[in-house]
Design an enzyme around this catalytic site. Structure first.
Site, PDB file in Angstrom:
ATOM      1  N   LYS A 196      70.581  92.596  64.409  1.00  0.00           N
ATOM      2  CA  LYS A 196      71.537  93.483  63.738  1.00  0.00           C
ATOM      3  C   LYS A 196      72.427  92.584  62.893  1.00  0.00           C
ATOM      4  O   LYS A 196      73.377  91.988  63.376  1.00  0.00           O
ATOM      5  CB  LYS A 196      72.368  94.241  64.778  1.00  0.00           C
ATOM      6  CG  LYS A 196      72.907  95.581  64.317  1.00  0.00           C
ATOM      7  CD  LYS A 196      73.812  95.523  63.093  1.00  0.00           C
ATOM      8  CE  LYS A 196      75.234  95.148  63.436  1.00  0.00           C
ATOM      9  NZ  LYS A 196      76.090  95.027  62.227  1.00  0.00           N
ATOM     10  N   GLU A 270      79.053  83.171  70.606  1.00  0.00           N
ATOM     11  CA  GLU A 270      79.574  82.083  69.767  1.00  0.00           C
ATOM     12  C   GLU A 270      80.680  82.699  68.934  1.00  0.00           C
ATOM     13  O   GLU A 270      80.414  83.439  67.988  1.00  0.00           O
ATOM     14  CB  GLU A 270      78.441  81.487  68.910  1.00  0.00           C
ATOM     15  CG  GLU A 270      78.776  80.109  68.394  1.00  0.00           C
ATOM     16  CD  GLU A 270      79.501  80.151  67.070  1.00  0.00           C
ATOM     17  OE1 GLU A 270      80.763  80.151  67.081  1.00  0.00           O
ATOM     18  OE2 GLU A 270      78.836  80.190  66.039  1.00  0.00           O
ATOM     19  N   CYS A 304      82.879  79.089  61.209  1.00  0.00           N
ATOM     20  CA  CYS A 304      83.480  79.086  62.560  1.00  0.00           C
ATOM     21  C   CYS A 304      84.175  77.757  62.843  1.00  0.00           C
ATOM     22  O   CYS A 304      85.215  77.717  63.480  1.00  0.00           O
ATOM     23  CB  CYS A 304      82.410  79.324  63.619  1.00  0.00           C
ATOM     24  SG  CYS A 304      81.532  80.855  63.365  1.00  0.00           S
TER      25      CYS A 304
HETATM   26  P1  ADP Z   1      83.698  89.495  61.684  1.00  0.00           P
HETATM   27  O1  ADP Z   1      83.107  90.178  60.501  1.00  0.00           O
HETATM   28  O2  ADP Z   1      85.145  89.269  61.621  1.00  0.00           O
HETATM   29  O3  ADP Z   1      82.904  88.326  62.194  1.00  0.00           O
HETATM   30  P2  ADP Z   1      82.796  91.014  63.941  1.00  0.00           P
HETATM   31  O4  ADP Z   1      82.861  89.977  64.971  1.00  0.00           O
HETATM   32  O5  ADP Z   1      83.315  92.345  64.340  1.00  0.00           O
HETATM   33  O6  ADP Z   1      83.636  90.652  62.703  1.00  0.00           O
HETATM   34  O7  ADP Z   1      81.313  91.170  63.367  1.00  0.00           O
HETATM   35  C1  ADP Z   1      80.217  90.393  63.716  1.00  0.00           C
HETATM   36  C2  ADP Z   1      79.031  91.298  63.987  1.00  0.00           C
HETATM   37  O8  ADP Z   1      79.317  92.150  65.083  1.00  0.00           O
HETATM   38  C3  ADP Z   1      78.650  92.236  62.837  1.00  0.00           C
HETATM   39  O9  ADP Z   1      77.247  92.318  62.778  1.00  0.00           O
HETATM   40  C4  ADP Z   1      79.268  93.552  63.262  1.00  0.00           C
HETATM   41  O10 ADP Z   1      78.660  94.684  62.702  1.00  0.00           O
HETATM   42  C5  ADP Z   1      79.044  93.513  64.752  1.00  0.00           C
HETATM   43  N1  ADP Z   1      79.943  94.367  65.550  1.00  0.00           N
HETATM   44  C6  ADP Z   1      81.179  94.815  65.234  1.00  0.00           C
HETATM   45  N2  ADP Z   1      81.701  95.542  66.242  1.00  0.00           N
HETATM   46  C7  ADP Z   1      80.775  95.567  67.236  1.00  0.00           C
HETATM   47  C8  ADP Z   1      80.725  96.141  68.551  1.00  0.00           C
HETATM   48  N3  ADP Z   1      81.730  96.829  69.061  1.00  0.00           N
HETATM   49  N4  ADP Z   1      79.615  95.943  69.295  1.00  0.00           N
HETATM   50  C9  ADP Z   1      78.584  95.208  68.816  1.00  0.00           C
HETATM   51  N5  ADP Z   1      78.571  94.655  67.587  1.00  0.00           N
HETATM   52  C10 ADP Z   1      79.650  94.819  66.797  1.00  0.00           C
END
Ligand code: ADP
Length: 500
Positions: A196, A270, A304
């Site tokens: 995803k 990570e 990161c």
């Molecule tokens: P950033 O863009 O600040 O790194 P996130 O950590 O939220 O933000 O996003 C990293 C990944 O996690 C993306 O692929 C996002 O769509 C996904 N994501 C966001 N919220 C969730 C959630 N509640 N559960 C699982 N995956 C998520």
């Protein structure tokens, strides 16, 4: 949903292979061996960070796509079309996959540039990294082996290394093609994978899915489901997914760990960092300044391991700050494809607003804005290099991950104080140390509570070297043998050999 005709055409001369991805009506999922649009027909916009133009649509996945992907991945795992494929054959398929990515190096670089604003010259290196990672993991299937422990003679037991099952890999937007490294480790271990990718960057993930099929990875073994956080959430909640490998923010990582506990998922995380760069007075200051700058300006701070806190010994602090400000002010900010650009755009309007808000927070906290960001021009999400001096470690700009081109300069007086400041943060991903004193370098590497220490260098990586953090930077490692281990479990197989 916008039609293809309403979309902006990009003002760059891109390869046919890249255009074939983003000019599709919708950049689709790859599920059960085929490219699909969403059952709902919904899609989301994809923006070019250098211009702010919507140039493509990504298929908005939902529960139908998650269900289909999990079903397909599970079926593939159970019937063993990949898991039980002879190891040497698996290796050939993975090497072919690496070759196809290498052949599409230009396209991957371009896709990451228009999706994430990665500088044109750098995109190809990310593709090279992906190729190297797949080749590295491609070598593993024939080398996996178990052990036969000594047990009473009437019995035999074999400890066999087996894949954990269906693996969900959820990734961020800051190096889209690099996710191939996680996928390759999971595949080499024999798992079925559902990727995803971040909703900001659906393009290269799509091409990774398509090329895997072309390389001979059987249908259902590597699926890509596009969409927003809800899709990731649905994978985490799904009882048919055995493990989640997540890279992203701390808040989302914690939500995943918590939600994953309901189905006792294996989770590796990570997460972010607030990595310190320690500059000791015995260091070569020119090299240290260059290192500290590239540590935070690289990919506009959207890494990161960005070196976002620069700790400098007070005896050289003013000189160091002047140098960094003077040299950073000269950096050319511009679009990913513009000749001479040194600092590209941020990934999205939301990310730009977030970085801008931290610049306001820093000023309100009393830090001195020694280099103000240049006003962002055009439609792109530009933010010039920004330097704060007089930063205290309890300020939010010293504690929170900004993920943008903002350097915080903090003075220290003693070596012990430097380590105390460096460790006084919730993160523990990485640290950089600049010193010419060998003993000090060793002391520093022990004192810093982080996953990676770089000495007189920064942000080197290699596919064979594990990468990850401690504290709020997460747990588990990506890359190297440790990543492979995280996608395997040990099965103990007992046999009664004879009646004692
Ligand atoms: P950033 O863009 O600040 O790194 P996130 O950590 O939220 O933000 O996003 C990293 C990944 O996690 C993306 O692929 C996002 O769509 C996904 N994501 C966001 N919220 C969730 C959630 N509640 N559960 C699982 N995956 C998520």
């Amino acid at each position: 949903m916008s039609t293809t005709a309403e979309r902006a055409s990009l003002p760059y001369d891109l390869s046919a292979a890249a255009r074939a991805v983003y000019e599709q009506p919708v950049v689709g999922h790859v599920i059960d061996g085929e490219v699909r649009e969403s059952a709902s027909g919904e899609s989301f916009p994809v923006y070019d960070p250098s211009t702010g133009l919507e140039f493509a649509r990504g298929a908005q996945g939902g529960s139908a796509e998650v269900e289909a992907a999990v079903l397909s991945a599970r079926r593939a795992f159970v019937d063993g079309r990949w898991r039980l494929m002879p190891p040497a054959q698996k290796e050939r398929v993975l090497h072919r996959y690496a070759e196809l990515i290498a052949e599409n190096r230009t396209a991957f670089g371009e896709l990451d540039s228009i999706d994430a604003g990665i500088l044109k010259g750098f995109g190809g290196f990310i593709a090279d990294f992906a190729v190297g990672a797949i080749d590295y993991y491609a070598g593993w299937p024939t080398k996996l082996k178990g052990v036969v422990p000594a047990v009473p003679a009437d019995l035999s037991v074999a400890l066999v290394r087996e894949p954990v099952g269906v693996v969900g890999i959820i990734t961020p937007w800051n190096g889209p093609t690099a996710v191939a490294a996680f996928v390759a480790a999971a595949l080499a271990a024999g798992n079925s994978v559902i990727l995803k990718p971040a909703e900001q960057t659906p393009l290269s993930a799509h091409l990774l899915g398509v090329l895997a099929l072309r390389a001979g990875v059987p249908a259902g073994v590597f699926n890509v489901v596009q969409g927003a956080g809800e899709v990731g959430g649905a994978l985490v909640a799904h009882p048919g997914v055995d493990k989640i490998s997540f890279t992203g923010s701390v808040a989302t990582g914690k939500a995943i760990a918590e939600a994953g506990a309901k189905t006792l998922k294996r989770v590796s995380l990570e997460l972010g960092g607030k990595s310190p760069i320690l500059v000791f007075p015995d260091a070569d200051l020119d090299l240290a300044a260059a290192g500290a700058m590239s540590a935070i300006w690289n990919n506009s701070g959207q890494v990161c391991t960005a070196g976002s806190r620069t700790l400098v010994h007070r005896s050289v602090y003013d000189r160091f700050a002047e140098k960094v400000v003077a040299e950073s002010a000269k950096l050319q900010v511009g679009g990913a494809f513009e000749e001479g650009t040194e600092l590209g755009p941020l990934v999205s309007a939301a990310q730009l607003a977030r970085v801008q808000s931290y610049v306001e927070i820093g000023q309100a906290e009393g830090a001195e804005l020694a280099l103000s960001p240049t006003a962002s021009g055009g439609g792109g999400y530009f933010h010039g290099p920004t330097v704060f001096t007089g930063v205290r470690n309890d300020m939010r700009i010293a504690q929170e991950e900004i993920f943008g081109p903002v350097m915080a300069l903090l003075p220290f007086d003693t070596e012990e104080e430097a380590y105390a400041i460096a460790n006084d943060v919730e993160f523990g991903l990485s640290a950089g140390v600049w010193t010419n004193d060998l003993s000090r370098a060793h002391r520093a590497s022990r004192a810093l509570h982080v996953g990676t220490v770089w000495i007189n260098t920064y942000q080197n990586n290699d596919v064979s070297v594990p990468y990850g953090g401690v504290k709020q930077s997460g747990y588990g490692r990506t890359l190297g043998e440790e990543s492979l281990e995280a996608f395997l479990h040990t099965k103990s197989v007992w046999t009664k050999v004879f009646d004692a």
